[in-house]
Design a protein around this motif. Structure first.
Motif, PDB file in Angstrom:
ATOM      1  N   CYS A   1       0.798  -1.090   0.128  1.00 12.25           N
ATOM      2  CA  CYS A   1      -0.462  -0.289   0.286  1.00 12.25           C
ATOM      3  C   CYS A   1       1.477   1.891  -0.300  1.00 12.25           C
ATOM      4  N   MET A   2       1.808   1.308   1.022  1.00 11.63           N
ATOM      5  CA  MET A   2       3.248   2.287   0.904  1.00 11.63           C
ATOM      6  C   MET A   2       3.537   2.853  -0.609  1.00 11.63           C
ATOM      7  N   ASN A   3       3.426   1.707  -1.688  1.00 14.03           N
ATOM      8  CA  ASN A   3       4.219   1.574  -2.672  1.00 14.03           C
ATOM      9  C   ASN A   3       3.967   0.280  -3.742  1.00 14.03           C
ATOM     10  N   ASP A   4       4.014   0.081  -5.374  1.00 13.54           N
ATOM     11  CA  ASP A   4       4.368  -0.949  -5.680  1.00 13.54           C
ATOM     12  C   ASP A   4       5.423  -1.564  -5.525  1.00 13.54           C
ATOM     13  N   ARG A   5       5.847  -2.374  -5.039  1.00 20.63           N
ATOM     14  CA  ARG A   5       7.340  -2.722  -5.028  1.00 20.63           C
ATOM     15  C   ARG A   5       7.645  -3.468  -6.315  1.00 20.63           C
ATOM     16  N   THR A   6       8.952  -4.300  -6.169  1.00 17.70           N
ATOM     17  CA  THR A   6       9.507  -5.270  -6.740  1.00 17.70           C
ATOM     18  C   THR A   6       9.512  -6.205  -6.018  1.00 17.70           C
ATOM     19  N   HIS A   7       9.759  -7.500  -6.409  1.00 20.73           N
ATOM     20  CA  HIS A   7       9.771  -8.873  -5.860  1.00 20.73           C
ATOM     21  C   HIS A   7      10.889  -8.969  -4.340  1.00 20.73           C
TER      22      HIS A   7
ATOM     23  N   ASP B   1      -4.910  -1.562   6.049  1.00 20.43           N
ATOM     24  CA  ASP B   1      -4.859  -1.030   7.603  1.00 20.43           C
ATOM     25  C   ASP B   1      -3.606   0.268   7.296  1.00 20.43           C
ATOM     26  N   PRO B   2      -4.196   1.324   7.711  1.00 18.39           N
ATOM     27  CA  PRO B   2      -3.501   2.053   8.115  1.00 18.39           C
ATOM     28  C   PRO B   2      -3.176   2.231   9.487  1.00 18.39           C
ATOM     29  N   ILE B   3      -3.054   1.402   9.972  1.00 17.62           N
ATOM     30  CA  ILE B   3      -2.409   1.816  11.632  1.00 17.62           C
ATOM     31  C   ILE B   3      -1.088   0.743  11.376  1.00 17.62           C
ATOM     32  N   MET B   4      -1.100  -0.626  11.033  1.00 18.43           N
ATOM     33  CA  MET B   4       0.038  -1.563  10.027  1.00 18.43           C
ATOM     34  C   MET B   4       0.906  -0.630   9.738  1.00 18.43           C
ATOM     35  N   VAL B   5       0.471   0.236   8.708  1.00 18.04           N
ATOM     36  CA  VAL B   5       1.366   1.059   7.172  1.00 18.04           C
ATOM     37  C   VAL B   5       2.026   2.237   8.257  1.00 18.04           C
ATOM     38  N   VAL B   6       1.478   2.701   9.828  1.00 17.28           N
ATOM     39  CA  VAL B   6       2.052   3.803  10.598  1.00 17.28           C
ATOM     40  C   VAL B   6       3.193   2.914  11.477  1.00 17.28           C
ATOM     41  N   LEU B   7       3.052   1.668  12.208  1.00 17.16           N
ATOM     42  CA  LEU B   7       3.648   1.285  12.469  1.00 17.16           C
ATOM     43  C   LEU B   7       4.820  -0.043  11.647  1.00 17.16           C
TER      44      LEU B   7
ATOM     45  N   TYR C   1      10.019   5.950   6.692  1.00 18.80           N
ATOM     46  CA  TYR C   1       9.648   7.388   6.750  1.00 18.80           C
ATOM     47  C   TYR C   1       8.482   7.866   6.496  1.00 18.80           C
ATOM     48  N   ARG C   2       8.024   8.592   7.343  1.00 19.86           N
ATOM     49  CA  ARG C   2       6.389   9.628   7.709  1.00 19.86           C
ATOM     50  C   ARG C   2       6.025  10.070   5.960  1.00 19.86           C
ATOM     51  N   ARG C   3       6.978   9.879   5.793  1.00 17.74           N
ATOM     52  CA  ARG C   3       5.971  10.619   4.022  1.00 17.74           C
ATOM     53  C   ARG C   3       5.625   9.587   3.006  1.00 17.74           C
ATOM     54  N   ASP C   4       6.186   7.804   3.486  1.00 16.83           N
ATOM     55  CA  ASP C   4       5.713   7.097   3.011  1.00 16.83           C
ATOM     56  C   ASP C   4       3.756   6.702   3.871  1.00 16.83           C
ATOM     57  N   VAL C   5       3.373   7.110   5.101  1.00 18.07           N
ATOM     58  CA  VAL C   5       2.213   7.077   5.700  1.00 18.07           C
ATOM     59  C   VAL C   5       1.469   7.996   4.954  1.00 18.07           C
ATOM     60  N   GLN C   6       2.040   9.664   4.137  1.00 20.02           N
ATOM     61  CA  GLN C   6       1.046  10.119   2.903  1.00 20.02           C
ATOM     62  C   GLN C   6       0.486   9.385   1.454  1.00 20.02           C
ATOM     63  N   SER C   7       2.026   8.568   1.532  1.00 20.14           N
ATOM     64  CA  SER C   7       2.358   7.863   0.320  1.00 20.14           C
ATOM     65  C   SER C   7       0.881   7.227   0.367  1.00 20.14           C
ATOM     66  N   ALA C   8       1.077   6.102   0.625  1.00 19.95           N
ATOM     67  CA  ALA C   8      -0.176   5.197   1.190  1.00 19.95           C
ATOM     68  C   ALA C   8      -1.143   6.042   1.152  1.00 19.95           C
ATOM     69  N   MET C   9      -1.635   7.123   2.091  1.00 19.08           N
ATOM     70  CA  MET C   9      -3.129   7.559   1.750  1.00 19.08           C
ATOM     71  C   MET C   9      -3.406   8.179   0.035  1.00 19.08           C
ATOM     72  N   ASP C  10      -2.797   8.408  -0.580  1.00 16.47           N
ATOM     73  CA  ASP C  10      -2.789   9.284  -1.609  1.00 16.47           C
ATOM     74  C   ASP C  10      -3.120   8.570  -2.798  1.00 16.47           C
ATOM     75  N   ARG C  11      -2.921   7.026  -2.034  1.00 12.55           N
ATOM     76  CA  ARG C  11      -2.480   5.522  -3.096  1.00 12.55           C
ATOM     77  C   ARG C  11      -3.937   5.408  -3.159  1.00 12.55           C
ATOM     78  N   TYR C  12      -4.505   5.797  -1.726  1.00 13.48           N
ATOM     79  CA  TYR C  12      -5.725   5.197  -0.998  1.00 13.48           C
ATOM     80  C   TYR C  12      -6.563   5.867  -1.767  1.00 13.48           C
TER      81      TYR C  12
END
Length: 1853
Positions: free
Chosen positions: A758-764, A826-832, A836-847
């Motif tokens: 959810c934070m970012n698309d990821r490579t394997h 699950d934003p809570i798991m993402v926060v945990l 970097y704090r920006r990853d939380v924002q990135s997940a929310m933007d994607r959401y």
């Protein structure tokens, strides 16, 4: 005497003679002779470098045969079933997880490739420490993975070895090994002595001897058995070790050995006997220096050996206090004194002393396939373990040494059988733990945690080399390795004293690297010790912990867990006492390292999850729980402080720690256990106490007041909000995280994966790396658990790797499926999990992007609420947190503050508050007994009646007492409490009010968290101490003590509130939707619950109200009541000046953001319109001019826009305008071949690439051949060069004034910024489009393309035009007047010449002659035309002014070249034009020249065309151009006929000749190919006939029968390249558009375009190439004249003239080599291949993808004149453009001139990812798309534009 005689004799004979003697039954004489000979030969007093001794040994061992022969014979008796190949660092090996039993299993490439591993999870890796092949060893890997050689039990069918074969070896080798040992003894010097210590030198001299031993081990099992016997035989060692009595040397040598032993702090056997001290002492002493501390404290232990240790200690005695642990080890024999009983032991001893020389290590390992040796060696190794550790700690090369140690130990300890055996026999575990303890004891310091003065705890000092350089890792990794064996781990867990010892080891790390918050100034020096600390905790504590946990999975292992938990708690208690901890943590301190807490947590978790134990049986009393909770909670609060910038003065490193703590490799050993432990504490402690502790730790207690102002003693105003958010977020995580509270391993894996995706698309590979290994190993070994791959395909979609037009290469990515966003995000798991704090924002933007796209919600969504998995019944107590008054008061207060717009509230706060309410609604307490409030509750608290959230939701609170500063608005009794004042003073420091929490006034309530917490704490302590004497607390209500010097006085005020949580929620709903009555009274009835899952705050409140209403009718009624009342107006906003100041920070940010967006948008639109106009610069080949009438056109000049000064105007003589161009040398054309298929890259020794068939080579050969026979000046006009190293000119289409450009270059020169290009070489980037360029091409003043009258077709006869052309050529070139324009043109010519290397310009016999220059100039034009053809796909069928034309600079280039070439006029006598158009009377008289001119039939027609066009006065009329083309076409056609005729068989030739002769007299004979063909054949048969070449050769070639159709076809194919080139030239000179056509019709279409055919001509299939011919004079005469030139050549052989006659102008498109599909094929062949020039295997091998050359990258070996091989090759093969595949990295680098860049990789793994440097070693496959892109960039010369990251290579590649 005897020996001396023997020595003189021939070695072989002696050996044979001795062998015979020894084979007799009575061999005493032989034995004596041999011993004497060996005494003489193996004399250690001779220098080791003397090779005589070695030769003798080889001969003796072979017993008279040749040594090579002997080796072969012995090998044939090899009975080994193991591979055992030993390798050193950097060797490429394989690991297959599917076949491995031990995780350390590895295979050599040969065994791997010969085994069957298809579909397995394997990878290739570069060995870091060295290793050995495990093939054939069933203890380490499954038999199915064995290779073909080791699968068969070879041992069974090997014949028995004849006794006499190895007899000599048995006699000679003991002496040889003893000799080596004597050299080692002699050469060793202690490190602390003053003498020069050069161990390397000693080893170098011994190199041949040790290599010889290594060779012996490779002879196979038979020889290894002999060696084992010798190495382990104690008798032989006794006899040889001390030497004979009378040998003085040997005695001295032995003494050296003894002193070396003694200096190691190890005692030899002899001393042990003499020592009067008790045996016990020696045992203890025997370890290493201070190991005594760990043994039984010895009575009179001599002090000698500790001295050396204390010298180490002396360096920093001040700060370091040694700690002695007494009698913790079991018994003194744990570390025995070293008694060497055999050669093997002494060899190992010296190996250690010499710090593990590679050769010795390899020899010792090569012996391992021998089972007896393996066991003895392992025991010896263990016996020396303490000594190894000691040497390692002193070593300066600890890195290398560590690798060598692990190289050995991993071979020994990976084998479970062996590990168990040694554990039982040699106390391996005791030794390891003791050695580790001892090692860490060397660097302990006093802990400063908590009570700095009286702290008794000691921790490791992270700044010591031992920790900083990870010196401990070999020992730790061995420990982890043996704990992976179940039998060993169980022994460890059963041994209580060992577990206790290990706990004391772990406690050394508890509280290390303490951080103290800097309050005043910034810390001067940022220490980086935290790397060491985190690494140490992970490797030395966490890894062994996970190792032990894997063996505690089932009910049967309950006891183990209980043991560990018990000792954990004991050690923790000791720790609390040692640091002097009572109940409050020291302020401003934090340590991230609490391994004891984490051991306790993880074993607890395992016990509940897998072993069915009851939680309460493992928990300590309440008081202990309270203590345990403090430090993990402190870390959570500090994380928040660090993110709130409260630790900025500690520098960046503190942020680094906070990030490492949650980072994927650490989180499961750090933050997860901490949170779990806090959850356990929370579930068992009083919830009010816990909640108040949390808010106190987070320092936000003062903020939690109803008053609009308060004073905060500990936080600045701007830190309050982030800290409050932190506290609430922490509570949400605490109450909603289920990782250890009931989730299954599969669910955990799924949650981890979803949060990362959810934070970012990821490579394997990134995903594999980001998901913590430990609760579930990713390799999928655990049976029954869902594998990583299955889970991945369940939650994510694969996005294939695409190549974006910008040139950035995407890798294959995984992106979450839609239903995952919808249901599982699950934003809570993402926060945990975010570092970097920006990853939380990135997940929310994607959401939110997903919600918009799927039309669920368009606004700004809030983090969605996610249902949780049910709690395990042991942890039900956690729910009490959500149902406790303290939390409800906090929630109520915050809702009120948000509604009233108090400062420091934020959307995030509200979001978390709502989350907590919703969690409470979803997790109801089961038992409702506590509902009726008990008396005790009433007395201290009248906020809420009970603890249940449902009943408290609708409880109305009327009045609240608050303490506020006197200046606060509440004091003035403003009717509606004003909301927007903000004062600088903060109030309600609740600590001062501890007495004030209980008021007589029933309605007015006041609450103090801290007092509450103290009271609870007191209660618990008292309950535990069962003291009757209850502490009586003062109940006075109004006493108030104000500390001196406080900010404004605090006053108690009463606020009227009259709200409940429900009513506040509804009012917030109204406020947010900014509508009165946003909820009508009946809205609950018309709710559909479905649409609530996603949305913003409004949705969240509706969802909560709905849930509450469903759970209780009372609430439903309350909601309807509240909604029914008309809501009171929201307090009016005042527009006071203060108000403006306090406009919410968020809002200001928002506005700034909007402004920025607006500006950016405006800027973008401006830029866009600018680009559009800029792109439409009237480029010189504009077609716009066509539409105007001829009269106007004459006047209109082309206007150019200068992209620097922005002015528009014509180009003039004094202020010329120029095109931005990039000149580059190119050999792309030269690499073309005849065949369409690309050549294959050779991947075996049989395959080769021959360059002879390339375009460049064949043109070179042709020119050289011509130059042998013809006049040089004529040769240089008969061909083109520039196939290799030609200059290609390209432009971005932008123009600038040349003077503007000069000032631009000046400014670039003064620019200090690091640019990717070199300004001194004239390089720059186009000021407008930033495209790379290096020159400016001046534009000719005047009109655009030659229009108007130049175009008008005239009806002049051809013969008139021919004459006109001749006259034009006669005109001498007028030298242009000296002007700025002409100067610039000359400069450009100079640039063009400098672009390519000298060798690509000088082809003439006398370099620098004008002819040479002439050739180079017209070839530049040719190169550019040819390249444009290639870019158009090799033909002109597509037509149109392709994209290239828009940006083409050929017109300007032609003018510059023409101007330059007009300086040379062609001597009319030799002008080819006359030969084309006139019949010349042959002037034999004139043959004074040594060499003839090149015959017309040998000349290259396109070259002639370009020469004519460039040498005639510009601008050239179109009719003249057409005339030239027509004449040249005739020549081209006859050349085609001549070339064709040579392919006929003699019979065919005869037939065509006769049939054509009949047609000669027909009317149109001159336009019929039959007639002309027959004429050519007959003419060429005269004189020195070209057909005289052996007829049989040609006939073989042409088995086909030639029909008129096939002849017509091949004639057209032969003439097409000329037509294409002419057409392209015409297009550029006159702006004629190119019409598209089908490929079959290309010939006729081009002929029409060029005016060779009337345009009315309908292209039909019966098109004849001959019908385009136009002759000015009699065709047959002219052809005869051309043919005679060929047949009349006296010097030439027929074959040579044939070669020149048959020129084939057709070339296929340039291609890179065809690569194999699987990268492994390339890698295996090339990574061990020797370089052709230096004959060594390169460290960094590279391959040229253009020609397949194998070169050394950066290799000093192949440097020439300071230039490394890759750069040299790029100049030679690609005229300074090279494309290289780096074998060891799988990436491609591009070299372009003096710069290079990493292009990327064309090989991707199964998941579409690159594997740079082959780090992951997964199988790689060719990605065709990427390879095509690479090839396309090469052909189109766009490397410079597309790839952005260029750097200079300084000739070092």
């Amino acid at each position: 005497m005897m020996a001396a005689l023997l020595l003189r004799r021939d070695k072989k004979a002696t050996a044979a003679h001795l062998k015979a003697d020894l084979n007799r039954t009575d061999n005493t004489a032989g034995v004596r002779q041999l011993q004497e000979l060996l005494d003489a030969v193996l004399n250690p007093e001779k220098p080791a470098a003397d090779s005589e001794a070695l030769d003798w040994c080889k001969c003796l061992i072979a017993g008279g045969d040749g040594f090579e022969e002997f080796c072969k014979t012995v090998r044939s008796y090899d009975n080994a079933t193991l591979c055992g190949l030993v390798w050193t660092a950097n060797f490429v090996a394989y690991r297959c997880r599917s076949c491995g039993i031990s995780p350390c299993m590895s295979l050599c490439a040969e065994c791997f490739n010969n085994g069957d591993h298809t579909g397995h999870d394997f990878n290739m890796f570069r060995s870091q420490a060295g290793g050995a092949c495990d093939c054939g060893d069933g203890n380490v890997m499954r038999e199915t993975g064995f290779c073909r050689r080791h699968r068969l039990r070879t041992g069974e069918n090997v014949p028995l070895i004849p006794r006499d074969l190895l007899l000599m070896s048995e006699m000679v080798l003991p002496r040889f090994i003893q000799c080596i040992i004597q050299y080692l003894r002699d050469g060793y010097v202690e490190p602390d002595t003053s003498t020069e210590r050069d161990l390397q030198k000693v080893l170098q001299q011994l190199e041949p001897q040790i290599s010889f031993l290594e060779e012996l081990t490779k002879m196979g099992g038979a020889m290894r058995t002999v060696l084992t016997k010798i190495l382990t035989n104690q008798q032989t060692f006794k006899e040889l070790s001390m030497g004979q009595e009378d040998n003085l040397y040997a005695k001295k040598n032995y003494d050296k050995y003894l002193s070396a032993l003694k200096n190691s702090g190890l005692v030899s056997v002899e001393e042990k006997a003499q020592g009067a001290t008790a045996d016990v002492t020696v045992g203890a002493e025997g370890g290493t220096g201070e190991m005594v501390l760990l043994g039984t404290t010895a009575p009179g232990s001599p002090d000698e050996s500790s001295k050396e240790e204390d010298q180490d200690a002396g360096q920093s005695v001040g700060q370091r206090k040694r700690v002695k642990l007494s009698s913790s080890t079991k018994d003194s024999c744990v570390i025995e004194s070293l008694k060497h009983k055999c050669f093997l032991e002494e060899l190992l001893f010296w190996t250690i002393k010499y710090e593990f020389p590679q050769k010795m290590v390899t020899f010792l390992l090569n012996m391992l396939p021998d089972q007896d040796y393996k066991i003895t060696f392992t025991k010896t190794f263990v016996q020396h373990y303490a000594f190894i550790m000691k040497t390692l700690m002193k070593s300066h090369e600890s890195d290398t040494m560590s690798n060598r140690i692990v190289h050995i130990s991993v071979q020994l300890f990976s084998n479970e059988e062996l590990a168990r055996h040694v554990t039982e026999e040699c106390h391996l575990l005791d030794i390891m733990v003791t050695v580790l303890l001892y090692m860490m004891e060397s660097c302990l310091i006093k802990s400063e945690l908590q009570d700095e003065e009286n702290n008794r705890h000691v921790v490791v000092n992270c700044s010591e080399a031992l920790l900083k350089n990870n010196t401990y890792w070999p020992l730790v990794s061995d420990f982890i390795n043996i704990l992976s064996h179940q039998s060993v781990a169980k022994k460890f867990l059963e041994d209580h004293s060992l577990v206790m010892l290990w706990m004391s080891f772990v406690s050394f790390f508890q509280g290390m690297n303490l951080n103290k918050r800097e309050l005043n100034e910034h810390v001067e020096f940022e220490s980086q010790t935290y790397y060491a600390a985190f690494a140490a905790e992970l490797e030395a504590c966490a890894q062994p912990m996970w190792g032990l946990l894997t063996h505690c999975k089932v009910k049967e292992t309950q006891e183990y867990t209980k043991t560990v938990v018990r000792y954990c708690l004991e050690t923790l208690q000791i720790w609390f006492d040692a640091i002097g901890f009572i109940d409050e943590p020291a302020p401003n301190q934090v340590t991230f390292h609490l391994p004891l807490h984490r051991y306790y947590a993880m074993f607890l978790s395992k016990a509940i999850k897998c072993q069915g134990l009851d939680l309460d049986s493992l928990l300590p009393d309440q008081e202990m729980l309270m203590k345990i909770m403090v430090h993990p909670l402190q870390i959570q609060a500090c994380l928040s402080e660090i993110h709130s910038n409260m630790w900025v003065r500690n520098g960046l490193q503190i942020k680094g720690q906070a990030m490492t703590y949650v980072q994927s490799h650490f989180c499961n050993s750090m933050i997860d256990p901490d949170i779990y432990l806090l959850q356990v504490c929370a579930s068992r402690l009083d919830p009010d106490y816990f909640i108040s502790s949390v808010f106190e730790r987070f320092k936000v207690v003062d903020l939690l007041t109803m008053a609009s102002q308060h004073q905060n003693a500990v936080l600045d105003s701007e830190q309050e909000r982030p800290m409050l958010e932190g506290a609430l977020t922490f509570l949400v995580i605490l109450t909603s995280l289920r990782i250890h509270l009931g989730m299954t391993d599969d669910e955990i894996l799924r949650a981890e994966m979803v949060s990362q995706l959810c934070m970012n698309d990821r490579t394997h590979s990134a995903l594999l790396d980001l998901i913590p290994e430990n609760p579930n190993p990713k390799s999928g070994i655990v049976p029954g658990s869902c594998s990583f791959e299955e889970m991945l395909s369940a939650v994510a979609d694969f996005k294939a790797p695409v190549f974006e037009p910008g040139g950035s290469m995407q890798q294959g990515m995984y992106t979450p499926k839609a239903e995952v966003w919808e249901k599982e995000f699950d934003p809570i798991m993402v926060v945990l999990r975010t570092v970097y704090r920006r990853d939380v924002q990135s997940a929310m933007d994607r959401y939110s992007a997903f919600l918009k796209q799927s039309g669920i919600h368009t606004g700004n969504p809030w983090p969605p609420y996610k249902e949780r998995t049910p709690l395990h019944h042991c942890y039900k107590g956690l729910i009490k947190l959500l149902h406790c008054k303290t939390l409800h008061i906090v929630i109520f207060t915050l809702l009120y503050k948000i509604w009233m717009d108090h400062q420091n509230m934020s959307e995030h706060v509200l979001c978390m508050v709502l989350y907590l309410i919703e969690l409470g609604l979803d997790n109801q307490l089961q038992d409702t007994k506590d509902e009726e409030p008990c008396i005790e509750e009433h007395c201290h608290d009248s906020w809420f009646p009970g603890t249940n959230l449902l009943s408290n939701l609708h409880h109305v609170i009327n009045f609240v007492r608050v303490r506020v500063p006197e200046t606060a608005p509440e004091v003035r009794r403003e009717a509606p409490p004003s909301t927007s004042t903000e004062a600088s003073s903060y109030g309600q420091n609740s600590r001062r009010l501890s007495g004030n929490w209980r008021e007589n006034l029933r309605e007015a309530q006041m609450f103090s968290l801290v007092a509450e917490r103290r009271r609870k704490f007191q209660e618990i302590i008292n309950r535990n101490n069962t003291e009757a004497a209850q502490v009586v607390r003062p109940k006075s209500s109004s006493t108030r003590w104000v500390p001196p010097g406080t900010p404004p006085q605090l006053v108690t005020e009463i606020l009227e509130i009259r709200e409940s949580m429900l009513s506040l929620l509804i009012k917030l709903h109204q406020k947010m939707s900014s509508k009165q009555n946003s909820l009508s009274a009946s809205w609950l009835d018309d709710m559909d619950t479905g649409r609530h899952a996603h949305g913003d705050g409004i949705t969240a409140i509706e969802r909560i109200l709905t849930k509450a209403a469903m759970r209780s009718c009372q609430i439903k009624r309350s909601i309807q009541d509240v909604c029914g009342k008309v809501c009171p107006p929201v307090p009016p906003k005042k527009n006071s000046p203060t108000d403006k100041k306090t406009m919410d920070k968020e809002e200001r940010r928002q506005r700034a953001r909007e402004r920025q967006q607006k500006l950016l948008a405006e800027f973008a639109s401006r830029q866009k319109s600018f680009m559009e106009t800029a792109m439409d610069v009237e480029s010189p080949d504009t077609e716009a001019a066509m539409d105007l009438g001829p009269s106007e056109v004459m006047e209109s000049e082309v206007l150019y826009d200068c992209v620097i000064c922005g002015q528009s105007g014509p180009s003039t003589e004094d202020r010329p305008t120029g095109l931005v161009v990039l000149l580059q040398a190119s050999s792309v054309l030269g690499h073309r071949c005849k065949s369409q298929e690309a050549k294959n890259l050779p991947t075996s020794d049989e395959e080769h690439i021959y360059p002879a068939d390339t375009c460049g080579v064949s043109h070179d050969v042709r020119l050289t051949l011509m130059q042998r026979f013809f006049k040089d000046s004529s040769c240089l006009q008969s061909v083109s060069i520039g196939w290799d190293g030609g200059v290609y000119v390209q432009t971005c289409g932008h123009t600038l004034h040349i003077d503007c450009h000069k000032s631009y270059m000046e400014s670039l020169r003064n620019d200090q910024v690091l640019q990717g290009f070199s300004v001194d070489k004239g390089e720059f980037t186009c000021p407008l489009c930033r495209q790379f360029a290096n020159s400016v091409l001046p534009c000719r003043p005047g009109r655009g393309t030659e229009t108007g009258s130049w175009h008008t077709p005239t009806n002049k006869k051809t013969c008139v035009l021919v004459k006109e052309v001749e006259d034009l050529q006669e005109k001498l070139g007028l030298f242009p007047t000296e002007s700025n324009l002409s100067k610039e043109m000359e400069l450009v010519i100079k640039d063009i010449k400098n672009t390519t290397q000298k060798k690509y310009m000088d082809y003439g016999k006398n370099p620098g002659s004008p002819d040479n220059d002439f050739l180079f100039m017209y070839s530049v034009a040719r190169t550019n035309l040819e390249l444009e053809l290639v870019h158009r796909g090799g033909n002109l069928c597509s037509g149109g002014a392709s994209a290239a034309a828009k940006r083409s600079c050929l017109n300007q280039l032609f003018h510059v070249l023409a101007m330059h070439m007009r300086l040379y006029s062609i001597d009319s006598a030799y002008n080819p034009w006359t030969k084309l158009t006139q019949i010349i009377q042959s002037k034999e008289a004139d043959f004074d020249e040594e060499r003839p001119e090149v015959p017309m039939l040998f000349r290259d027609v396109p070259s002639l065309l370009i020469i004519f066009v460039l040498t005639m006065p510009q601008p050239l009329r179109k009719e003249h151009f057409t005339c030239v083309v027509k004449m040249l076409y005739s020549l081209q056609f006859i050349q085609a006929l001549a070339a064709l005729s040579t392919k006929f068989s003699p019979e065919e030739r005869q037939a065509w000749s006769t049939s054509g002769a009949l047609m000669k007299n027909a009317a149109n004979a001159e336009k019929s190919f039959e007639a002309l063909l027959s004429h050519v054949i007959s003419e060429l048969s005269k004189g020195k006939s070209v057909y005289k070449v052996k007829a049989e050769e040609t006939s073989v070639l042409s088995s086909t029968v030639w029909s008129p159709q096939s002849i017509e076809f091949s004639l057209q194919q032969f003439c097409l390249p000329f037509l294409r080139l002419s057409c392209l030239l015409q297009h550029h000179l006159y702006g004629d558009s190119l019409t598209g056509c089908l490929e079959e019709e290309e010939f006729s279409s081009l002929a029409v375009c060029l005016g060779l055919l009337p345009s009315a001509h309908q292209p039909s299939n019966s098109m004849h190439s001959a019908s385009c011919l136009q002759w000015v004079v009699s065709a047959f005469d002219l052809v005869s004249q051309w043919c005679v030139e060929v047949t009349g050549l006296s010097q030439m052989q027929a074959e040579q003239s044939l070669t020149l006659l048959v020129q084939d102008p057709q070339w296929a498109a340039p291609r890179l080599l065809q690569l194999p599909d699987n990268y492994n094929i390339i890698f295996q062949y090339y990574h061990r291949k020797a370089c052709t020039s230096c004959k060594k295997v390169p460290k960094d091998p590279a391959l040229c993808l253009v020609c397949g050359a194998f070169v050394c990258l950066k290799g000093v070996c192949c440097k020439q004149q300071g230039i490394c091989e890759c750069v040299l090759h790029s100049q030679h093969c690609g005229a300074a453009t090279g494309i290289f595949l780096l074998i060891n990295a799988s990436v491609i680098i591009i070299i372009r001139g003096h710069r290079f860049c990493l292009w990327g990789s064309v090989y991707l793994d199964a998941h579409g990812e690159e594997d740079r440097d082959l780090r992951r070693g997964k199988p790689l496959f060719l990605c065709e798309e990427r390879y095509r892109v690479l090839e396309q960039q090469w052909v189109s010369h766009t490397f410079d534009h597309i790839n952005k990251r260029w750097g200079p290579h300084y000739n070092g590649l």
